[in-house]
Design a protein around this motif. Structure first.
Motif, PDB file in Angstrom:
ATOM      1  N   GLY A   1      46.212  37.507  41.486  1.00 13.02           N
ATOM      2  CA  GLY A   1      45.309  38.473  40.879  1.00 13.02           C
ATOM      3  C   GLY A   1      44.556  37.901  39.694  1.00 13.02           C
ATOM      4  O   GLY A   1      43.346  38.102  39.551  1.00 13.02           O
ATOM      5  N   VAL A   2      45.256  37.174  38.825  1.00 10.47           N
ATOM      6  CA  VAL A   2      44.611  36.564  37.651  1.00 10.47           C
ATOM      7  C   VAL A   2      43.599  35.512  38.089  1.00 10.47           C
ATOM      8  O   VAL A   2      42.485  35.440  37.555  1.00 10.47           O
ATOM      9  N   MET A   3      43.972  34.685  39.051  1.00  8.06           N
ATOM     10  CA  MET A   3      43.060  33.654  39.549  1.00  8.06           C
ATOM     11  C   MET A   3      41.792  34.277  40.118  1.00  8.06           C
ATOM     12  O   MET A   3      40.673  33.833  39.811  1.00  8.06           O
ATOM     13  N   ALA A   4      41.953  35.308  40.949  1.00  5.45           N
ATOM     14  CA  ALA A   4      40.787  35.969  41.541  1.00  5.45           C
ATOM     15  C   ALA A   4      39.904  36.594  40.472  1.00  5.45           C
ATOM     16  O   ALA A   4      38.670  36.518  40.534  1.00  5.45           O
ATOM     17  N   LEU A   5      40.518  37.194  39.467  1.00  2.00           N
ATOM     18  CA  LEU A   5      39.750  37.836  38.403  1.00  2.00           C
ATOM     19  C   LEU A   5      38.948  36.812  37.610  1.00  2.00           C
ATOM     20  O   LEU A   5      37.758  37.023  37.316  1.00  2.00           O
ATOM     21  N   ILE A   6      39.537  35.676  37.289  1.00  3.89           N
ATOM     22  CA  ILE A   6      38.830  34.635  36.534  1.00  3.89           C
ATOM     23  C   ILE A   6      37.670  34.077  37.344  1.00  3.89           C
ATOM     24  O   ILE A   6      36.549  33.918  36.838  1.00  3.89           O
ATOM     25  N   VAL A   7      37.912  33.786  38.621  1.00  4.22           N
ATOM     26  CA  VAL A   7      36.880  33.183  39.462  1.00  4.22           C
ATOM     27  C   VAL A   7      35.712  34.151  39.672  1.00  4.22           C
ATOM     28  O   VAL A   7      34.535  33.782  39.520  1.00  4.22           O
ATOM     29  N   VAL A   8      36.013  35.394  40.001  1.00  7.31           N
ATOM     30  CA  VAL A   8      34.951  36.355  40.298  1.00  7.31           C
ATOM     31  C   VAL A   8      34.142  36.680  39.044  1.00  7.31           C
ATOM     32  O   VAL A   8      32.904  36.761  39.088  1.00  7.31           O
ATOM     33  N   MET A   9      34.805  36.846  37.911  1.00  7.88           N
ATOM     34  CA  MET A   9      34.062  37.116  36.682  1.00  7.88           C
ATOM     35  C   MET A   9      33.205  35.917  36.287  1.00  7.88           C
ATOM     36  O   MET A   9      32.091  36.081  35.769  1.00  7.88           O
ATOM     37  N   SER A  10      33.681  34.708  36.545  1.00 10.03           N
ATOM     38  CA  SER A  10      32.872  33.522  36.263  1.00 10.03           C
ATOM     39  C   SER A  10      31.631  33.490  37.151  1.00 10.03           C
ATOM     40  O   SER A  10      30.535  33.135  36.695  1.00 10.03           O
TER      41      SER A  10
END
Length: 443
Positions: free
Chosen positions: A66-75
């Protein structure tokens, strides 16, 4: 449990007259050595001290993903916004001056005035009209812009982005400059001829007749903005004035400023220095709806992915409840040996926080390099599997942009830790409320 019994026995019997286990536990500082030791022990697998238990492993994996997906998508969303802003205001200007009441026949003097305003780096007059453009193979719509050669060479979206042909002698050799996407649609290259059609032609006794004229393609550019490359056609200013029946005027003056985010300061100076009635707009007004939609999408995606992290945090609740049930006998023995309810509460809070912290660190460690190398990964996947991820005709950009914001990364990590802490409260409270007599009665 034997090692914990010996641990308490050593603490309780170190010397004659030393305080009892209960007193020692009650007087120990919060999150003391034995609480940390038990919390870490509950995280480890029974078969290996270096591997997490199955329950902890699943919780850590869910939070990390979840954290990885959130960082990538927000970037990616940040990168798309930054890229769109840089492309749009790079080829379309930051401020726009249009006439009110009277045509811009004094455009040369007005342009000179604009260029003297502090903060304005470039201002140029332009004739802008919609028209049709065709080749022997295809036809499409276009936005024709009449610009002088000296101004065209200074446009940030054009300067350095000419892929074929040249801008030299643009004013003298009457021709057109097309975007690469439009050239592909029309099936033309430098030297080929295209025809431009406008409905506002010559006035005759039978009405206004359309005007059609053929021009050679002088250059092809690629700005990086898909819509711009597919829509814009540049003509020499004098030729555009003649073609659209504007021999002595233009319909817009575009300007670029040094700091687009501080355009309000420049606007105030322009209003003070120009007495002529004008309609003054800036890039924020022109593209407000576009960026509002982009912001709504970004906020919605953040909320959805935050919910994913919250759902992953629920795994901590489930895991700790199962752990409390599995360790009921151990908890009861600890209570009978003097461990307080607060101590048991802290042990399981530490266990849940450790799961959240490891998941957040692992997700950040995976998400940051992935966000930084996203375009390389996309190109590799497209090349190896013959795919077309992130097509330009849909997303309006030729590359997948990514802009990593350290503050957002820290915010995601802190949010994850807060959710993990909240997720530990109920299972830890249940463990602290466990009655040791009832727990040992069924053993």
């Amino acid at each position: 449990m034997t090692q914990f019994t010996s641990f308490f026995s050593r603490r309780g019997g170190e010397a004659e007259g030393s305080p009892s286990v209960g007193a020692d536990s009650a007087g120990a500082p919060p999150f003391g050595a034995y609480e940390r030791m038990l919390a870490l022990r509950y995280l480890r697998s029974r078969h290996s001290r270096w591997l997490p238990s199955a329950i902890a492993g699943l919780s850590i994996t869910g939070i990390a993903v979840g954290v990885m997906a959130l960082i990538v998508v927000m970037s990616v969303m940040n990168g798309m916004r930054d890229e769109m802003i840089s492309k749009l205001i790079g080829v379309n200007g930051h401020i726009f001056v249009q006439p009110i009441d009277t045509p811009l026949t004094d455009y040369r003097a007005l342009t000179d005035q604009l260029q003297k305003v502090p903060g304005v780096t470039l201002a140029f007059p332009m004739v802008e009209n919609a028209a049709g453009i065709s080749s022997p193979q295809q036809q499409t719509g276009a936005l024709v812009r009449g610009v002088a050669e000296s101004d065209l060479k200074r446009l940030p979206g054009i300067n350095g982005n000419v892929k074929q042909g040249t801008l030299e002698h643009f004013d003298d050799d009457v021709g057109v400059v097309l975007g690469q996407r439009m050239a592909e649609v029309l099936g033309v290259q430098v030297g080929d001829k295209v025809s431009i059609l406008t409905a506002r032609g010559a006035q005759t006794p039978f009405g206004v007749t359309p005007r059609l004229k053929a021009y050679p393609v002088k250059a092809i550019f690629q700005s990086g903005l898909f819509d711009f490359d597919q829509l814009i056609v540049f003509l020499p200013l004098a030729e555009a004035q003649a073609f659209f029946d504007r021999p002595n005027d233009v319909n817009i003056i575009e300007g670029f400023v040094a700091h687009p985010d501080k355009v309000d300061d420049v606007r105030a100076e322009i209003v003070q220095q120009i007495a002529r009635p004008i309609m003054l707009t800036d890039w924020r007004q022109r593209y407000r709806s576009f960026f509002d939609v982009l912001k709504v999408e970004s906020d919605a995606i953040f909320l959805i992915l935050a919910i994913i992290v919250a759902v992953a945090s629920l795994l901590i609740v489930q895991g700790l409840i199962l752990l409390v049930k599995d360790k009921g006998r151990d908890i009861a023995i600890l209570r009978t040996m003097g461990a307080t309810r607060g101590s048991i509460l802290r042990i399981f809070i530490l266990t849940g926080l450790a799961i959240g912290a490891v998941g957040a660190l692992l997700g950040t460690a995976l998400g940051v390099p992935l966000a930084l190398r996203l375009e390389d990964i996309r190109s590799f996947v497209n090349r190896v599997f013959d795919l077309n991820l992130f097509p330009a005709d849909i997303y309006h950009l030729s590359q997948l942009p990514s802009s990593l914001d350290p503050h957002e990364v820290i915010g995601v990590a802190v949010m994850t830790l807060c959710l993990s802490f909240l997720a530990t409260l109920y299972p830890a409270w249940r463990a602290a409320r466990l009655d040791p007599v009832e727990a040992l009665r069924h053993e």
